[in-house]
Structure formats: C-alpha cells, structure tokens
Design a protein around this motif. Structure first.
Motif, PDB file in Angstrom:
ATOM      1  N   GLN A   1      -3.437  -3.339  -3.790  1.00  0.00           N
ATOM      2  CA  GLN A   1      -4.731  -3.608  -3.168  1.00  0.00           C
ATOM      3  C   GLN A   1      -4.698  -4.922  -2.381  1.00  0.00           C
ATOM      4  O   GLN A   1      -5.185  -4.980  -1.250  1.00  0.00           O
ATOM      5  CB  GLN A   1      -5.827  -3.673  -4.227  1.00  0.00           C
ATOM      6  CG  GLN A   1      -7.204  -3.853  -3.625  1.00  0.00           C
ATOM      7  CD  GLN A   1      -8.279  -3.865  -4.675  1.00  0.00           C
ATOM      8  OE1 GLN A   1      -8.233  -4.678  -5.597  1.00  0.00           O
ATOM      9  NE2 GLN A   1      -9.242  -2.977  -4.541  1.00  0.00           N
TER      10      GLN A   1
ATOM     11  N   GLY B   1     -15.503   1.667   6.981  1.00  0.00           N
ATOM     12  CA  GLY B   1     -14.850   1.074   5.821  1.00  0.00           C
ATOM     13  C   GLY B   1     -14.165   2.090   4.927  1.00  0.00           C
ATOM     14  O   GLY B   1     -13.514   1.730   3.957  1.00  0.00           O
ATOM     15  N   SER B   2     -14.301   3.386   5.268  1.00  0.00           N
ATOM     16  CA  SER B   2     -13.722   4.412   4.398  1.00  0.00           C
ATOM     17  C   SER B   2     -12.196   4.377   4.399  1.00  0.00           C
ATOM     18  O   SER B   2     -11.571   4.565   3.358  1.00  0.00           O
ATOM     19  CB  SER B   2     -14.235   5.807   4.768  1.00  0.00           C
ATOM     20  OG  SER B   2     -13.877   6.140   6.086  1.00  0.00           O
TER      21      SER B   2
ATOM     22  N   SER C   1      -6.704   1.065   0.073  1.00  0.00           N
ATOM     23  CA  SER C   1      -6.575  -0.099  -0.795  1.00  0.00           C
ATOM     24  C   SER C   1      -7.104   0.149  -2.203  1.00  0.00           C
ATOM     25  O   SER C   1      -7.173  -0.773  -3.008  1.00  0.00           O
ATOM     26  CB  SER C   1      -7.275  -1.313  -0.185  1.00  0.00           C
ATOM     27  OG  SER C   1      -8.660  -1.089  -0.102  1.00  0.00           O
ATOM     28  N   SER C   2      -7.442   1.376  -2.505  1.00  0.00           N
ATOM     29  CA  SER C   2      -7.985   1.704  -3.822  1.00  0.00           C
ATOM     30  C   SER C   2      -6.941   1.487  -4.910  1.00  0.00           C
ATOM     31  O   SER C   2      -5.757   1.799  -4.740  1.00  0.00           O
ATOM     32  CB  SER C   2      -8.443   3.165  -3.844  1.00  0.00           C
ATOM     33  OG  SER C   2      -8.834   3.530  -5.153  1.00  0.00           O
TER      34      SER C   2
ATOM     35  N   LEU D   1     -10.190   1.704   4.946  1.00  0.00           N
ATOM     36  CA  LEU D   1      -9.796   0.539   4.159  1.00  0.00           C
ATOM     37  C   LEU D   1      -9.982   0.814   2.669  1.00  0.00           C
ATOM     38  O   LEU D   1      -9.100   0.514   1.855  1.00  0.00           O
ATOM     39  CB  LEU D   1     -10.602  -0.692   4.566  1.00  0.00           C
ATOM     40  CG  LEU D   1     -10.400  -1.943   3.702  1.00  0.00           C
ATOM     41  CD1 LEU D   1      -8.948  -2.393   3.716  1.00  0.00           C
ATOM     42  CD2 LEU D   1     -11.327  -3.058   4.158  1.00  0.00           C
ATOM     43  N   HIS D   2     -11.104   1.401   2.305  1.00  0.00           N
ATOM     44  CA  HIS D   2     -11.362   1.713   0.895  1.00  0.00           C
ATOM     45  C   HIS D   2     -10.302   2.659   0.339  1.00  0.00           C
ATOM     46  O   HIS D   2      -9.779   2.437  -0.757  1.00  0.00           O
ATOM     47  CB  HIS D   2     -12.759   2.319   0.726  1.00  0.00           C
ATOM     48  CG  HIS D   2     -13.017   2.800  -0.658  1.00  0.00           C
ATOM     49  ND1 HIS D   2     -13.269   1.954  -1.709  1.00  0.00           N
ATOM     50  CD2 HIS D   2     -13.014   4.060  -1.171  1.00  0.00           C
ATOM     51  CE1 HIS D   2     -13.418   2.669  -2.811  1.00  0.00           C
ATOM     52  NE2 HIS D   2     -13.278   3.944  -2.511  1.00  0.00           N
ATOM     53  N   GLU D   3      -9.995   3.696   1.080  1.00  0.00           N
ATOM     54  CA  GLU D   3      -9.037   4.695   0.593  1.00  0.00           C
ATOM     55  C   GLU D   3      -7.619   4.151   0.489  1.00  0.00           C
ATOM     56  O   GLU D   3      -6.916   4.440  -0.475  1.00  0.00           O
ATOM     57  CB  GLU D   3      -9.052   5.943   1.476  1.00  0.00           C
ATOM     58  CG  GLU D   3     -10.278   6.806   1.306  1.00  0.00           C
ATOM     59  CD  GLU D   3     -10.400   7.437  -0.073  1.00  0.00           C
ATOM     60  OE1 GLU D   3      -9.372   7.754  -0.697  1.00  0.00           O
ATOM     61  OE2 GLU D   3     -11.542   7.616  -0.528  1.00  0.00           O
TER      62      GLU D   3
ATOM     63  N   GLN E   1      -5.373  -5.094   1.675  1.00  0.00           N
ATOM     64  CA  GLN E   1      -6.462  -5.900   2.215  1.00  0.00           C
ATOM     65  C   GLN E   1      -5.926  -6.963   3.176  1.00  0.00           C
ATOM     66  O   GLN E   1      -6.551  -7.253   4.192  1.00  0.00           O
ATOM     67  CB  GLN E   1      -7.274  -6.512   1.082  1.00  0.00           C
ATOM     68  CG  GLN E   1      -8.092  -5.458   0.356  1.00  0.00           C
ATOM     69  CD  GLN E   1      -8.844  -5.976  -0.839  1.00  0.00           C
ATOM     70  OE1 GLN E   1      -8.592  -7.068  -1.338  1.00  0.00           O
ATOM     71  NE2 GLN E   1      -9.782  -5.176  -1.330  1.00  0.00           N
TER      72      GLN E   1
END
Length: 163
Positions: free
Chosen positions: A53, A93-94, A100-101, A96-98, A57
């Motif tokens: 993560q 942001g989806s 870096s989960s 980045l979220h996916e 990021q």
C-alpha cells in the motif's frame, strides 16, 4: 487427531529431541522453527500488504517517480470544472483504491496477490497501461530493488531471520 493435539504432540517431540541432543538440539530447534515459519507465510501478509500500500500510494503521489506524462491543459481544465483532482489517473479514486488495497486478491500459505479485485470497475486503467488514446501510465510498475528489499525484510521478520 485434532490440529491442537497434533501441535501439542509436535511440541513434546521437540522438547524430547532437544533434551536428547544437548547443544545440537538448539540448532535442530531453530531449524524446526524456520521450517514451521516457512510452512505458512500467511501471518506475514499484513506486513507485506502495508509495504504494498505504501508503495502504490507513493507511485500515485509522485507520478511513478516522475515517469508519468503530465496532464494536458484541456484535461486539467475539464477536471477542475468537474471538481476532480488534477492528479494523473485519479478522477474518482477507484483505481488508486483498488491498486493500493491491503485486502489480498488471492492468498495461500505460500503466496499472496494484491491489486484490483476481480470485477473491479476500473476498465479505463487498461487504456493508460497500453497508451490507447491517452498517455501511457502504468499504475503498477515493476518493483524497484529497494521495494523488493523491503518486502524481503518483512518476510525475513516473519521467519525469525531479521537482520
């Protein structure tokens, strides 16, 4: 025989082997501990996930260490009108979220896979990855030697080999 009783039996056997072997028993016990730690690496996955993560990021915050092409002026204006951030690859942001989960996409005792969950709605990422109609930007580039070293350190910590 239940898992708990098998484990207790294994511990008793180890204790007997230590007592019988004297100083060599300590080495055998260390090797047994190493074998046991390598048999199931899953307790290390949360530490590995945090490294993953942090890495992802950083990639988005630095434009992949400056390798991503900057946004065109028209794209920046459009994003501002829509109230979106002017960072490359970030609109909702989806993505980045996916990418870096810390939730593994798949895992087992000897492997873990991080990244977008199957069925994640981020189809536009493939256009950036290939550069189809947009600047080519890889949201998950290869690991650098430093990143590999951090991952290996976390795995070594799990195995009791830190240092």
């Amino acid at each position: 025989m239940s898992a708990g009783s098998r484990y207790a039996s294994k511990q008793r056997s180890r204790a007997r082997a230590k007592a019988a072997a004297g100083t060599g028993g300590a080495m055998n016990a260390m090797l047994d501990d190493l074998i046991e730690a390598a048999g199931d690496m899953s307790p290390a996955w949360p530490s590995v996930a945090q490294v993953w993560q942090d890495r992802q990021q950083k990639i988005f915050a630095t434009g992949s260490n400056g390798r991503w092409a900057p946004l065109k002026a028209a794209t920046i204006m459009k994003k501002r009108r829509e109230g979106a951030t002017t960072e490359p690859l970030i609109h909702t942001g989806s993505l980045l979220h996916e990418v870096s989960s810390t939730t593994p996409r798949a895992q087992g005792p000897h492997f873990v896979v991080f990244g977008p969950q199957k069925g994640a709605v981020i189809g536009y990422a493939k256009h950036h990855l290939r550069g189809n109609g947009v600047p080519q930007r890889n949201p998950v580039p290869r690991f650098t030697p430093t990143e590999r070293k951090r991952l290996i350190e976390k795995i070594r910590e799990h195995m009791g080999m830190a240092g």
